[in-house]
Design a protein around this motif. Structure first.
Motif, short mmCIF file in Angstrom:
data_model
loop_
_atom_site.label_atom_id
_atom_site.label_comp_id
_atom_site.label_asym_id
_atom_site.label_seq_id
_atom_site.Cartn_x
_atom_site.Cartn_y
_atom_site.Cartn_z
N GLU A 178 4.35 -20.84 1.91
CA GLU A 178 4.11 -19.40 1.93
C GLU A 178 3.72 -18.91 3.32
O GLU A 178 3.25 -19.69 4.15
CB GLU A 178 2.97 -19.03 0.96
CG GLU A 178 3.32 -19.14 -0.51
CD GLU A 178 3.08 -20.55 -1.06
OE1 GLU A 178 2.63 -21.42 -0.29
OE2 GLU A 178 3.35 -20.76 -2.25
N GLY A 179 3.91 -17.62 3.56
CA GLY A 179 3.56 -17.02 4.85
C GLY A 179 2.07 -16.75 4.96
O GLY A 179 1.35 -16.70 3.96
N ILE A 180 1.62 -16.57 6.23
CA ILE A 180 0.19 -16.41 6.53
C ILE A 180 -0.42 -15.17 5.86
O ILE A 180 -1.51 -15.25 5.28
CB ILE A 180 -0.01 -16.32 8.07
CG1 ILE A 180 0.08 -17.72 8.67
CG2 ILE A 180 -1.32 -15.68 8.43
CD1 ILE A 180 -1.01 -18.65 8.19
N ASP A 181 0.27 -14.04 5.89
CA ASP A 181 -0.31 -12.82 5.33
C ASP A 181 -0.56 -12.97 3.84
O ASP A 181 -1.60 -12.56 3.32
CB ASP A 181 0.60 -11.62 5.59
CG ASP A 181 0.40 -11.10 7.02
OD1 ASP A 181 -0.70 -11.31 7.57
OD2 ASP A 181 1.35 -10.52 7.57
N TYR A 182 0.42 -13.54 3.16
CA TYR A 182 0.29 -13.80 1.72
C TYR A 182 -0.90 -14.72 1.47
O TYR A 182 -1.74 -14.45 0.61
CB TYR A 182 1.60 -14.43 1.23
CG TYR A 182 1.56 -14.93 -0.19
CD1 TYR A 182 1.74 -14.05 -1.26
CD2 TYR A 182 1.36 -16.28 -0.46
CE1 TYR A 182 1.71 -14.51 -2.57
CE2 TYR A 182 1.33 -16.75 -1.77
CZ TYR A 182 1.51 -15.86 -2.82
OH TYR A 182 1.47 -16.33 -4.10
N LEU A 183 -0.99 -15.80 2.25
CA LEU A 183 -2.06 -16.77 2.04
C LEU A 183 -3.43 -16.17 2.34
O LEU A 183 -4.42 -16.50 1.67
CB LEU A 183 -1.83 -18.01 2.92
CG LEU A 183 -0.69 -18.93 2.47
CD1 LEU A 183 -0.37 -19.96 3.54
CD2 LEU A 183 -1.05 -19.62 1.15
N ASP A 212 -4.32 -13.13 1.85
CA ASP A 212 -4.68 -12.27 0.72
C ASP A 212 -5.32 -13.07 -0.40
O ASP A 212 -6.11 -12.54 -1.18
CB ASP A 212 -3.44 -11.57 0.17
CG ASP A 212 -3.10 -10.33 1.00
OD1 ASP A 212 -3.99 -9.85 1.73
OD2 ASP A 212 -1.95 -9.86 0.91
N ILE A 213 -4.94 -14.34 -0.51
CA ILE A 213 -5.53 -15.19 -1.56
C ILE A 213 -6.33 -16.32 -0.92
O ILE A 213 -6.30 -17.47 -1.37
CB ILE A 213 -4.45 -15.74 -2.53
CG1 ILE A 213 -3.28 -16.31 -1.74
CG2 ILE A 213 -3.98 -14.67 -3.49
CD1 ILE A 213 -2.30 -17.07 -2.63
N ARG A 214 -7.07 -15.95 0.13
CA ARG A 214 -7.90 -16.93 0.83
C ARG A 214 -8.87 -17.63 -0.12
O ARG A 214 -9.17 -18.82 0.04
CB ARG A 214 -8.69 -16.20 1.94
CG ARG A 214 -9.53 -17.11 2.80
CD ARG A 214 -8.68 -18.03 3.65
NE ARG A 214 -9.45 -18.65 4.72
CZ ARG A 214 -8.94 -19.41 5.67
NH1 ARG A 214 -7.63 -19.61 5.71
NH2 ARG A 214 -9.69 -19.95 6.60
N HIS A 215 -9.35 -16.88 -1.12
CA HIS A 215 -10.31 -17.46 -2.08
C HIS A 215 -9.69 -18.62 -2.85
O HIS A 215 -10.41 -19.46 -3.38
CB HIS A 215 -10.83 -16.38 -3.03
CG HIS A 215 -9.73 -15.62 -3.73
ND1 HIS A 215 -8.82 -14.84 -3.05
CD2 HIS A 215 -9.40 -15.55 -5.03
CE1 HIS A 215 -7.98 -14.30 -3.93
NE2 HIS A 215 -8.30 -14.72 -5.13
N LEU A 216 -8.37 -18.68 -2.94
CA LEU A 216 -7.69 -19.81 -3.59
C LEU A 216 -7.21 -20.82 -2.54
O LEU A 216 -7.24 -22.03 -2.77
CB LEU A 216 -6.49 -19.31 -4.41
CG LEU A 216 -6.83 -18.30 -5.51
CD1 LEU A 216 -5.55 -17.82 -6.20
CD2 LEU A 216 -7.77 -18.93 -6.54
N TRP A 217 -6.81 -20.29 -1.39
CA TRP A 217 -6.28 -21.14 -0.32
C TRP A 217 -7.35 -22.14 0.18
O TRP A 217 -7.02 -23.26 0.57
CB TRP A 217 -5.77 -20.25 0.82
CG TRP A 217 -5.04 -20.96 1.90
CD1 TRP A 217 -4.49 -22.21 1.86
CD2 TRP A 217 -4.76 -20.44 3.21
NE1 TRP A 217 -3.89 -22.50 3.07
CE2 TRP A 217 -4.04 -21.43 3.90
CE3 TRP A 217 -5.04 -19.23 3.84
CZ2 TRP A 217 -3.60 -21.24 5.22
CZ3 TRP A 217 -4.60 -19.04 5.14
CH2 TRP A 217 -3.89 -20.05 5.82
#
Ligand code: 4AD
Ligand code: MG
Length: 432
Positions: free
Chosen positions: A110-115, A117-122
């Motif tokens: 996945e791309g950085i912006d997407y990741l 947005d879900i930093r709490h899961l990343w």
């Protein structure tokens, strides 16, 4: 009820031992007769195998339904197998799915912006987990170091009334109708505290409303700062290099697993365990850059690009000293031996990272400091309490600040500073 073991401890058990682990499904593979699950916990990963003839049918069925990131409790029997990660697997005898995971939104690629947005899961990823562990260990070692050196740990405020590092990067706060700011540095408070404790340090957030978005700037970062009465610039530089060399050495010794998961070439850190580190003056830095074909003149500030080029010359951290006064903060003492130059030092980390520490001897004369504040166009009233420190038993003193995330970028071998802090703040989004 069985006693739970970490995935790490299971790997130390003998063949045939029984064990119960709990964690999250990291990988999953169904080969018909056998179902493989790799479970992860805070200590690492462990392969679980559900196989026909050994594992009860209903447990195999559960293993089939254990989706990626489901939380599970698994019971089984240890088997040594070179093909398993870490050389050990657990043959399942029982499995409980505690929290079923919906289709996990991170699958790889996945791309950085997407990741972000879900930093709490990343933040669950193996590499990031290794970084949080490395970070924890670094914090422990910092504390150990200052304790050994007889420094007192203190707690300065985050809400402040005046700029330490200039107005351009201040975050303003509405403090009951009055203007206040988020701290850029604890330095002034540490300077006040040396009159009580002599040698102090702190590890706390600092805030910078940086103009540009770069791979080494955060808006909120963790700042390791120390200040010592009676200490001159040279003694402070020795403290800084001892701190860095000690921390790198202890991390290499105690965090090899984390560094391995991060893919860090640990060999490259070896030379940095020894002090002293090289020292060059600002003038020498400019000359090196000119020799390397960089367009710079004496008097220019050294930006990220210039710093990166300078790091090619060294395999350990190195100091740059004696900057022209006007390039540096107002509180830095002028070198009586080299008028016009500050008794200031930056420590740059190798491998392209650049500045990780800024420090100096402080101006301790009331009149000189007051004049400096006026020359810079600052409001003397805002700095009255800071000036007071020069009125009541002033003392020569020095200090420094180390950017913890910059340090971790270097030690952990990361290209971007966001990989060193769980929840980096960005200009266009403050969540999660
Ligand atoms: O060089 P700086 O601005 O120095 C000070 O704040 C001094 N008052 C410290 C002191 O003497 N007590 O900041 C110190 C260090 C830098 O070398 C850098 O490592 C880090 O803080 N730093 C940042 N790290 C991440 N993001 C930012 N925006 C940073 N700004 C500074
Ligand atoms: Mg600096």
């Amino acid at each position: 009820m069985a006693e739970y073991m970490s995935t790490r401890d299971v790997k130390r058990l003998e063949e045939g031992s029984k064990a119960t682990v709990r964690g999250w499904v990291y990988r999953w593979r169904d080969l018909g007769k056998r179902v493989f699950i790799v479970v992860r916990d805070s200590e690492g990963i462990l392969q679980l195998v559900a196989s026909k003839g050994f594992t009860p049918e209903d447990v195999i069925e559960k293993a089939r339904r254990a989706s990626i990131e489901s939380s599970i409790i698994a019971e089984g029997v240890v088997r040594r197998d070179r093909r398993a990660p870490g050389g050990v697997e657990l043959r399942l005898t029982n499995l409980e799915i505690v929290g079923h995971a919906e289709d996990f939104p991170i699958k790889g690629g996945e791309g950085i912006d997407y990741l972000l947005d879900i930093r709490h899961l990343w933040i669950r990823s193996r590499k990031l987990t290794a970084m949080w562990r490395l970070r924890h260990k670094a914090f422990e070692i910092f504390r150990e170091f200052f304790k050994k050196r007889g420094y007192w740990e203190v707690s300065p405020p985050m809400l402040t009334q005046a700029a330490v590092e200039g107005g351009a990067t201040l975050f303003e706060v509405n403090f009951f109708g009055k203007k206040a700011y988020l701290t850029q540095s604890a330095q002034f408070y540490l300077e006040a505290l040396i009159f009580s404790l002599e040698r102090v340090w702190t590890l706390a957030p600092s805030f910078r409303a940086e103009r540009s978005r770069t791979r080494r700037h955060l808006y909120e970062y963790w700042h390791l700062e120390a200040e010592a009465a009676w200490e001159r610039m040279d003694g402070m530089m020795r403290l800084v290099e001892d701190l860095v060399a000690y921390t790198v050495g202890r991390l290499v010794e105690t965090a090899h697993e984390e560094l391995e998961v991060l893919g860090r070439n640990v060999e490259a850190l070896e030379p940095s365990r020894k002090t002293p580190y090289p020292r060059i003056t600002y003038e020498e830095a400019i000359n090196i850059l000119k020799r390397k074909g960089v367009k710079v003149e004496y008097g220019d500030d050294l930006g990220a690009d210039e710093e990166r080029i300078l790091t090619e010359e060294f395999e350990t951290p190195f100091f740059i000293t004696h900057f022209p006064l006007e390039l540096k903060s107002f509180y830095m003492k002028e070198d009586p031996q080299r008028p016009g130059h500050a008794l200031a030092f930056d420590l740059l980390a190798p491998e392209g990272v650049g500045e990780i520490v800024g420090g100096s001897e402080r101006e301790d004369n009331y009149e000189v400091l007051r004049k400096r504040i006026e020359e810079r166009g600052y409001n003397v009233d805002d700095y009255q309490w800071y000036l007071d420190l020069r009125r009541y038993g002033s003392v020569p003193h020095s200090g420094f600040g180390l950017g913890v995330e910059r340090f971790l970028m270097w030690v952990g071998g990361r290209d971007h500073i966001r990989d060193t802090i769980p929840f980096p703040r960005f200009r266009d989004r403050i969540y999660p």
